[in-house]
Design an enzyme around this catalytic site. Structure first.
Site, PDB file in Angstrom:
ATOM      1  CE1 TYR A  19      59.724  22.332  16.804  1.00  0.00           C
ATOM      2  CE2 TYR A  19      57.790  23.666  17.285  1.00  0.00           C
ATOM      3  CZ  TYR A  19      59.130  23.389  17.459  1.00  0.00           C
ATOM      4  OH  TYR A  19      59.893  24.174  18.293  1.00  0.00           O
ATOM      5  CG  HIS A  65      64.837  23.447  20.433  1.00  0.00           C
ATOM      6  ND1 HIS A  65      64.271  22.932  19.285  1.00  0.00           N
ATOM      7  CD2 HIS A  65      63.828  24.069  21.081  1.00  0.00           C
ATOM      8  CE1 HIS A  65      62.971  23.236  19.255  1.00  0.00           C
ATOM      9  NE2 HIS A  65      62.697  23.923  20.341  1.00  0.00           N
ATOM     10  NE  ARG A 104      62.763  26.534  24.614  1.00  0.00           N
ATOM     11  CZ  ARG A 104      61.980  26.967  25.598  1.00  0.00           C
ATOM     12  NH1 ARG A 104      62.503  27.680  26.591  1.00  0.00           N
ATOM     13  NH2 ARG A 104      60.690  26.708  25.612  1.00  0.00           N
ATOM     14  CB  SER A 132      57.001  29.243  16.266  1.00  0.00           C
ATOM     15  OG  SER A 132      56.787  27.986  16.875  1.00  0.00           O
ATOM     16  CE  LYS A 134      65.742  26.952  15.336  1.00  0.00           C
ATOM     17  NZ  LYS A 134      65.520  26.143  16.545  1.00  0.00           N
ATOM     18  CD  GLN A 187      59.221  25.740  14.031  1.00  0.00           C
ATOM     19  OE1 GLN A 187      58.259  26.380  14.454  1.00  0.00           O
ATOM     20  NE2 GLN A 187      59.472  24.503  14.430  1.00  0.00           N
ATOM     21  CB  THR A 220      62.263  22.588  13.998  1.00  0.00           C
ATOM     22  OG1 THR A 220      62.411  23.982  13.687  1.00  0.00           O
ATOM     23  CG2 THR A 220      62.985  22.300  15.296  1.00  0.00           C
TER      24      THR A 220
END
Length: 385
Positions: free
Chosen positions: A130, A276, A279, A107, A252, A128, A156
């Site tokens: 963001y 997610h 969440r 992440s 994602k 991953q 994501t």
């Protein structure tokens, strides 16, 4: 010696060993947690067709995900603060995944950095991403992932705004965490965890602190993070990220067939049906509930994966039967990590592999590539007329 028979056993042990604020961070959903619960409970009505007198010799779970060979169609999902479930958690989980022959996804919000994980593994892992307002930071992050030989980028898209998780607020989870009396008392009951944290230097967000402009330590991280959610994010941004990355791209956070179509048009190699982990949008459909429609819409044009609610090998085979090429586990491997470190992640993977293999055999199949809707009882699964 604790006997571990299933993922639930690992969860119970993790709850005993991990400080409450970090256990709850991993195990919570947003608002009423209805979608978090539905992710798991919606698997229950799906029923198998049991077959007998079939040659079950030489069974195989080997497959591929996004062009990468895997020992079974399961990957470790990107999870934030993994290194707070157990000291050096991302490194331990990555090593367990590598030894098992399944992908590990690091992440952006990890405790161990990209470079930390690369230094302690011998095979490429996935990263991953963001998308934040600081595009120069994102460019550098992508370049760091390329330098670490990451073999896929998992982009994501469902975190433009942050869902509210009541447990995190009650526990005072922040960066850095608030040292309340309740938290300190709880820490005193977790000596194994505390000793592990005392023995590592990795306690901050390794991909951000020291890399993002003006973020030199944990005290400055919170203000930076609050300003980085990009409300203007669009599919145009996916294009420059794909170009900058230049490798395998997995998107994602897809829960809608129209968004799945955008993934195809963007040239992604795979998409992940995911809410997610319950969440973000409470009240959203479960991932397994959304899967069939997305497979029907784009499954012949792009590889479809699924994330959310997987707690057993039986859940894995149900997702495969409904069209997923592979699935991701997040909370199950975090339970294993919190319970027993690297050994716990390995035990989690062993449990899921065994349950997947036995269920496949009971359904009369020898190869995971043979899994289809034919193994499910008609009328028991979503997506039927």
């Amino acid at each position: 010696m604790t006997i571990i028979t299933c993922v639930e056993d690992l969860r119970v042990l993790a709850q005993k060993r991990v400080p409450r604020m970090f256990y709850d961070y991993a195990d919570a959903g947003s608002w009423t947690e209805s979608t978090y619960r539905a992710n798991s409970s919606d698997f229950l009505p799906i029923k198998f067709r049991q077959r007998v007198a079939v040659n079950l010799e030489n069974r195989s779970l080997a497959s591929s995900m996004a062009g990468q060979a895997v020992s079974m169609p399961v990957a470790l999902a990107p999870t934030g603060l993994t290194g707070m479930q157990h000291a050096d958690g991302e490194i331990l989980a990555a090593r367990a995944a590598e030894a098992f022959g399944v992908p590990f996804t690091l992440s952006t919000m990890s405790i161990c950095s990209i470079e930390d994980v690369a230094a302690h593994t011998s095979k490429p892992f996935w990263f991953q991403l963001y998308v934040m307002k600081d595009r120069e930071f994102i460019n550098r992050l992508i370049d760091r992932a390329k330098a670490a030989r990451c073999s896929a980028l998992v982009l994501t898209l469902d975190l433009q705004v942050l869902g509210q998780r009541h447990k995190d607020i009650r526990n005072g989870l922040s960066a850095p965490p608030k040292p309340t009396l309740a938290n300190l008392v709880n820490l005193a009951t977790k000596p194994r965890w505390c000793l592990g944290m005392l023995g590592t230097r990795r306690r901050g967000f390794g991909n951000i602190v020291g890399h993002a402009t003006s973020v030199s330590d944990m005290s400055s991280l919170s203000a930076w993070t609050s300003q980085q959610f990009d409300l203007s994010l669009s599919w145009k941004d996916v294009g420059w990220i794909k170009q900058r990355w230049g490798g395998k791209l997995i998107i994602k956070g897809i829960m809608d067939a129209d968004d799945a179509r955008h993934c195809v048009e963007a040239g992604a190699d795979a998409l992940i049906v995911s809410n997610h982990g319950g969440r973000q949008l409470d009240g959203a459909q479960s991932s397994i509930g959304a899967l069939p429609a997305i497979v029907d819409a784009v499954g012949k044009e792009i590889e479809v994966h699924m994330d959310g609610g997987i707690r057993s090998g039986q859940d894995v085979i149900k997702a495969l039967a409904l069209g997923a090429r592979g699935v991701y586990i997040g909370r199950p491997f975090l339970y294993g990590l919190g319970a027993m470190g690297e050994q716990g992640v390995t035990r989690c993977l062993e449990i899921i592999r065994n349950e997947l293999d036995l269920t496949m055999a009971f359904c009369g199949l020898r190869d995971v590539a043979q899994v289809s809707k034919n193994i499910l009882l008609p009328g028991s699964y979503p997506g039927q007329p």
